[in-house]
Design a protein around this motif. Sequence first.
Motif, PDB file in Angstrom:
ATOM      1  N   MET A  71       0.823  -1.214   0.000  1.00 23.20           N
ATOM      2  CA  MET A  71       0.000   0.000   0.000  1.00 23.20           C
ATOM      3  C   MET A  71       0.857   1.266   0.000  1.00 23.20           C
ATOM      4  SD  MET A  71      -2.949  -1.190  -0.375  1.00 23.20           S
ATOM      5  CE  MET A  71      -3.948   0.266  -0.190  1.00 23.20           C
ATOM      6  N   LEU A  72       1.989   1.221   0.674  1.00 22.09           N
ATOM      7  CA  LEU A  72       2.893   2.369   0.674  1.00 22.09           C
ATOM      8  C   LEU A  72       3.458   2.602  -0.721  1.00 22.09           C
ATOM      9  CD1 LEU A  72       4.245   4.548   2.396  1.00 22.09           C
ATOM     10  CD2 LEU A  72       6.070   2.924   2.870  1.00 22.09           C
ATOM     11  N   ALA A  73       3.876   1.533  -1.367  1.00 19.33           N
ATOM     12  CA  ALA A  73       4.411   1.661  -2.729  1.00 19.33           C
ATOM     13  C   ALA A  73       3.327   2.100  -3.712  1.00 19.33           C
ATOM     14  CB  ALA A  73       5.022   0.338  -3.183  1.00 19.33           C
ATOM     15  N   LEU A  74       2.093   1.679  -3.475  1.00 13.26           N
ATOM     16  CA  LEU A  74       0.982   1.974  -4.385  1.00 13.26           C
ATOM     17  C   LEU A  74       0.219   3.245  -4.000  1.00 13.26           C
ATOM     18  CD1 LEU A  74      -0.287  -1.667  -4.725  1.00 13.26           C
ATOM     19  CD2 LEU A  74       0.543  -0.244  -6.608  1.00 13.26           C
ATOM     20  N   ARG A  75       0.728   3.957  -3.004  1.00 18.07           N
ATOM     21  CA  ARG A  75       0.040   5.169  -2.536  1.00 18.07           C
ATOM     22  C   ARG A  75      -0.182   6.150  -3.690  1.00 18.07           C
ATOM     23  NH1 ARG A  75       2.275   9.755   1.085  1.00 18.07           N
ATOM     24  NH2 ARG A  75       0.344  10.697   1.779  1.00 18.07           N
ATOM     25  N   LYS A  76      -1.426   6.589  -3.811  1.00 20.04           N
ATOM     26  CA  LYS A  76      -1.850   7.546  -4.840  1.00 20.04           C
ATOM     27  C   LYS A  76      -1.677   7.005  -6.261  1.00 20.04           C
ATOM     28  CE  LYS A  76      -1.250  11.629  -2.025  1.00 20.04           C
ATOM     29  NZ  LYS A  76      -0.713  12.981  -1.933  1.00 20.04           N
ATOM     30  N   ARG A  77      -1.725   5.702  -6.404  1.00 11.32           N
ATOM     31  CA  ARG A  77      -1.649   5.055  -7.721  1.00 11.32           C
ATOM     32  C   ARG A  77      -3.005   4.426  -8.022  1.00 11.32           C
ATOM     33  NH1 ARG A  77       1.107   7.077 -10.823  1.00 11.32           N
ATOM     34  NH2 ARG A  77       1.112   5.233 -12.117  1.00 11.32           N
ATOM     35  N   PRO A  78      -3.366   4.336  -9.298  1.00  9.92           N
ATOM     36  CA  PRO A  78      -4.701   3.823  -9.659  1.00  9.92           C
ATOM     37  C   PRO A  78      -4.782   2.294  -9.664  1.00  9.92           C
ATOM     38  CG  PRO A  78      -3.509   4.459 -11.628  1.00  9.92           C
ATOM     39  CD  PRO A  78      -2.625   4.825 -10.458  1.00  9.92           C
ATOM     40  N   VAL A  79      -4.603   1.692  -8.500  1.00 12.19           N
ATOM     41  CA  VAL A  79      -4.667   0.236  -8.373  1.00 12.19           C
ATOM     42  C   VAL A  79      -5.711  -0.085  -7.323  1.00 12.19           C
ATOM     43  CG1 VAL A  79      -3.385  -1.851  -7.762  1.00 12.19           C
ATOM     44  CG2 VAL A  79      -2.242  -0.018  -9.014  1.00 12.19           C
ATOM     45  N   GLY A  80      -6.659  -0.941  -7.690  1.00 10.82           N
ATOM     46  CA  GLY A  80      -7.766  -1.288  -6.808  1.00 10.82           C
ATOM     47  C   GLY A  80      -7.369  -2.231  -5.684  1.00 10.82           C
ATOM     48  N   ALA A  81      -8.202  -2.255  -4.662  1.00 12.22           N
ATOM     49  CA  ALA A  81      -7.961  -3.094  -3.486  1.00 12.22           C
ATOM     50  C   ALA A  81      -7.970  -4.577  -3.850  1.00 12.22           C
ATOM     51  CB  ALA A  81      -9.005  -2.811  -2.409  1.00 12.22           C
ATOM     52  N   GLU A  82      -8.812  -4.969  -4.785  1.00 11.32           N
ATOM     53  CA  GLU A  82      -8.862  -6.382  -5.176  1.00 11.32           C
ATOM     54  C   GLU A  82      -7.578  -6.806  -5.871  1.00 11.32           C
ATOM     55  OE1 GLU A  82     -12.371  -7.887  -6.987  1.00 11.32           O
ATOM     56  OE2 GLU A  82     -13.669  -7.004  -5.452  1.00 11.32           O
ATOM     57  N   SER A  83      -6.960  -5.895  -6.627  1.00  9.50           N
ATOM     58  CA  SER A  83      -5.682  -6.203  -7.269  1.00  9.50           C
ATOM     59  C   SER A  83      -4.588  -6.391  -6.229  1.00  9.50           C
ATOM     60  CB  SER A  83      -5.283  -5.090  -8.240  1.00  9.50           C
ATOM     61  OG  SER A  83      -6.216  -4.987  -9.282  1.00  9.50           O
ATOM     62  N   LEU A 119       1.534  -4.919 -11.380  1.00 12.26           N
ATOM     63  CA  LEU A 119       0.442  -4.020 -11.020  1.00 12.26           C
ATOM     64  C   LEU A 119       0.652  -2.581 -11.498  1.00 12.26           C
ATOM     65  CD1 LEU A 119      -0.337  -5.032  -7.327  1.00 12.26           C
ATOM     66  CD2 LEU A 119      -1.726  -5.488  -9.343  1.00 12.26           C
ATOM     67  N   ASP A 120       1.857  -2.048 -11.228  1.00 10.75           N
ATOM     68  CA  ASP A 120       2.089  -0.625 -11.500  1.00 10.75           C
ATOM     69  C   ASP A 120       3.591  -0.352 -11.538  1.00 10.75           C
ATOM     70  OD1 ASP A 120       0.590   2.208 -11.356  1.00 10.75           O
ATOM     71  OD2 ASP A 120       2.446   2.344 -10.190  1.00 10.75           O
ATOM     72  N   LYS A 121       4.062   0.176 -12.649  1.00 10.91           N
ATOM     73  CA  LYS A 121       5.499   0.404 -12.839  1.00 10.91           C
ATOM     74  C   LYS A 121       6.059   1.434 -11.853  1.00 10.91           C
ATOM     75  CE  LYS A 121       5.627  -2.079 -16.725  1.00 10.91           C
ATOM     76  NZ  LYS A 121       5.046  -3.356 -16.494  1.00 10.91           N
ATOM     77  N   VAL A 122       5.295   2.482 -11.567  1.00 16.19           N
ATOM     78  CA  VAL A 122       5.767   3.514 -10.637  1.00 16.19           C
ATOM     79  C   VAL A 122       5.926   2.926  -9.237  1.00 16.19           C
ATOM     80  CG1 VAL A 122       5.190   5.711  -9.531  1.00 16.19           C
ATOM     81  CG2 VAL A 122       4.807   5.414 -11.990  1.00 16.19           C
ATOM     82  N   ALA A 123       4.960   2.135  -8.814  1.00 16.00           N
ATOM     83  CA  ALA A 123       5.041   1.497  -7.500  1.00 16.00           C
ATOM     84  C   ALA A 123       6.230   0.549  -7.442  1.00 16.00           C
ATOM     85  CB  ALA A 123       3.746   0.750  -7.194  1.00 16.00           C
ATOM     86  N   TYR A 124       6.482  -0.129  -8.552  1.00 19.67           N
ATOM     87  CA  TYR A 124       7.639  -1.032  -8.623  1.00 19.67           C
ATOM     88  C   TYR A 124       8.933  -0.260  -8.373  1.00 19.67           C
ATOM     89  CZ  TYR A 124      11.421  -3.639 -10.826  1.00 19.67           C
ATOM     90  OH  TYR A 124      12.619  -4.250 -11.087  1.00 19.67           O
ATOM     91  N   VAL A 125       9.101   0.877  -9.045  1.00 14.31           N
ATOM     92  CA  VAL A 125      10.326   1.674  -8.881  1.00 14.31           C
ATOM     93  C   VAL A 125      10.415   2.228  -7.464  1.00 14.31           C
ATOM     94  CG1 VAL A 125      11.572   3.730  -9.670  1.00 14.31           C
ATOM     95  CG2 VAL A 125      10.502   2.208 -11.338  1.00 14.31           C
TER      96      VAL A 125
END
Length: 153
Positions: A71-83, A119-125
């Motif tokens: 959740m910290l990595a995905l903060r403010k990213r468009p990824v749903g809770a189910e993902s 899930l999300d490239k930005v969160a990955y980085v």
Amino acid sequence: MRCPFCGHHDTQVVETRDSDEGDSTRRRRRCQSCDKRFTTYERAEIELPAIVKRDGRRTDFDRAKLKASLMLALRKRPVGAESVESAIEAIEARLRQSGDKEVTSTQLGEWVMKELRRLDKVAYVRFASVYRSFDDVSEFVAAIKETGKKPTP
């Protein structure tokens, strides 16, 4: 099941669904007192391997800690809770399938990065920058270039 909003013990199951993998059950519940709805997940308790930290300490796998990191990595990213939930379930499945009594935190971190990359490239980085302790911009550039490559299975 106790209501997380008002603490009332009487809740009604409104909807039940099995996960795609069939290893957990998602239930939508409604509180009989405050009429709010919430989701619960049921899964069999299976002993997961211990996590061996870089300094040699051993800790139990903590699902809440994994979710907090994602959740910290995905903060403010468009990824749903189910993902996010399916990514956590995929990581837990890998832990179970490993068949080992212990898994290194390095291996766990690699599995987390693989799921974040999907899930999300930005969160990955973001995660990679902390996990791999980036010291300069060139390491960020290398991680960004890595997101363009096809992931290894």
